[in-house]
Scaffold this motif. Structure first.
Motif, PDB file in Angstrom:
ATOM      1  N   ALA A  21       3.933   9.238   3.847  1.00  0.00           N
ATOM      2  CA  ALA A  21       5.247   9.552   4.411  1.00  0.00           C
ATOM      3  C   ALA A  21       6.385   9.076   3.505  1.00  0.00           C
ATOM      4  O   ALA A  21       7.498   9.562   3.625  1.00  0.00           O
ATOM      5  N   LEU A  22       6.092   8.154   2.610  1.00  0.00           N
ATOM      6  CA  LEU A  22       7.100   7.632   1.683  1.00  0.00           C
ATOM      7  C   LEU A  22       6.912   8.200   0.273  1.00  0.00           C
ATOM      8  O   LEU A  22       7.327   7.593  -0.702  1.00  0.00           O
ATOM      9  N   GLN A  23       6.288   9.359   0.164  1.00  0.00           N
ATOM     10  CA  GLN A  23       5.984   9.995  -1.114  1.00  0.00           C
ATOM     11  C   GLN A  23       5.182   9.053  -2.025  1.00  0.00           C
ATOM     12  O   GLN A  23       5.490   8.874  -3.204  1.00  0.00           O
ATOM     13  N   LEU A  24       4.164   8.447  -1.447  1.00  0.00           N
ATOM     14  CA  LEU A  24       3.241   7.539  -2.134  1.00  0.00           C
ATOM     15  C   LEU A  24       3.917   6.314  -2.734  1.00  0.00           C
ATOM     16  O   LEU A  24       3.511   5.792  -3.765  1.00  0.00           O
ATOM     17  N   ARG A  25       4.957   5.856  -2.066  1.00  0.00           N
ATOM     18  CA  ARG A  25       5.596   4.594  -2.449  1.00  0.00           C
ATOM     19  C   ARG A  25       5.245   3.558  -1.391  1.00  0.00           C
ATOM     20  O   ARG A  25       4.988   3.882  -0.246  1.00  0.00           O
ATOM     21  N   ALA A  26       5.253   2.321  -1.781  1.00  0.00           N
ATOM     22  CA  ALA A  26       5.000   1.233  -0.843  1.00  0.00           C
ATOM     23  C   ALA A  26       6.267   0.948  -0.047  1.00  0.00           C
ATOM     24  O   ALA A  26       7.376   1.140  -0.549  1.00  0.00           O
ATOM     25  N   PRO A  27       6.136   0.485   1.195  1.00  0.00           N
ATOM     26  CA  PRO A  27       7.322   0.177   1.995  1.00  0.00           C
ATOM     27  C   PRO A  27       8.241  -0.858   1.356  1.00  0.00           C
ATOM     28  O   PRO A  27       9.447  -0.821   1.559  1.00  0.00           O
ATOM     29  N   ALA A  28       7.695  -1.774   0.566  1.00  0.00           N
ATOM     30  CA  ALA A  28       8.520  -2.810  -0.055  1.00  0.00           C
ATOM     31  C   ALA A  28       9.211  -2.327  -1.333  1.00  0.00           C
ATOM     32  O   ALA A  28      10.037  -3.033  -1.889  1.00  0.00           O
ATOM     33  N   ASP A  29       8.875  -1.114  -1.795  1.00  0.00           N
ATOM     34  CA  ASP A  29       9.508  -0.584  -3.005  1.00  0.00           C
ATOM     35  C   ASP A  29      10.976  -0.278  -2.757  1.00  0.00           C
ATOM     36  O   ASP A  29      11.361   0.164  -1.685  1.00  0.00           O
ATOM     37  N   ASN A  30      11.775  -0.463  -3.790  1.00  0.00           N
ATOM     38  CA  ASN A  30      13.192  -0.112  -3.724  1.00  0.00           C
ATOM     39  C   ASN A  30      13.309   1.396  -3.933  1.00  0.00           C
ATOM     40  O   ASN A  30      12.903   1.907  -4.981  1.00  0.00           O
ATOM     41  N   ARG A  55       0.832  -1.197   0.000  1.00  0.00           N
ATOM     42  CA  ARG A  55       0.000   0.000   0.000  1.00  0.00           C
ATOM     43  C   ARG A  55       0.869   1.251   0.000  1.00  0.00           C
ATOM     44  O   ARG A  55       1.805   1.363   0.779  1.00  0.00           O
ATOM     45  N   PRO A  56       0.564   2.235  -0.869  1.00  0.00           N
ATOM     46  CA  PRO A  56       1.345   3.474  -0.872  1.00  0.00           C
ATOM     47  C   PRO A  56       1.132   4.257   0.427  1.00  0.00           C
ATOM     48  O   PRO A  56       0.015   4.325   0.934  1.00  0.00           O
ATOM     49  N   HIS A  57       2.199   4.844   0.935  1.00  0.00           N
ATOM     50  CA  HIS A  57       2.145   5.624   2.171  1.00  0.00           C
ATOM     51  C   HIS A  57       2.546   7.066   1.880  1.00  0.00           C
ATOM     52  O   HIS A  57       3.506   7.319   1.154  1.00  0.00           O
TER      53      HIS A  57
END
Length: 93
Positions: free
Chosen positions: A56-65, A52-54
């Motif tokens: 706080a991660l600029q709409l990236r998923a935590p598992a994204d590189n 799921r995009p977050h």
């Protein structure tokens, strides 16, 4: 409930996750029993923590590189979670 002085924002993170679970998952399902609840929450937690995009991660998923810049994919494949309640998308190229 009191928070530990070392982690004053703990309650905030828990409340945000609970609000997400309600809005995206449990408010849209008919829960049958405790076992069904545990299975649904486990599947949603896996989705929330990995795909799921977050904000706080600029709409990236935590598992994204973080070193990979996403480009539009040639072929997109949809995966249904929770019997189609949530959709995850991935590129197949």
């Amino acid at each position: 409930m009191k928070n530990a002085p070392q982690a004053p924002k703990t309650n905030t993170h828990a409340e945000r996750f609970i609000r997400s679970v309600h809005a995206e998952c449990t408010d849209r399902l008919l829960i049958h029993n405790e076992q069904h609840t545990r299975r649904v929450l486990a599947e949603y937690a896996e989705h929330h923590n990995s795909a799921r995009p977050h904000r706080a991660l600029q709409l990236r998923a935590p598992a994204d590189n973080p070193n990979v810049i996403p480009f539009p994919a040639q072929h997109v494949q949809r995966h249904n979670l929770l019997r189609g309640l949530i959709h995850e998308y991935s590129d197949t190229s």
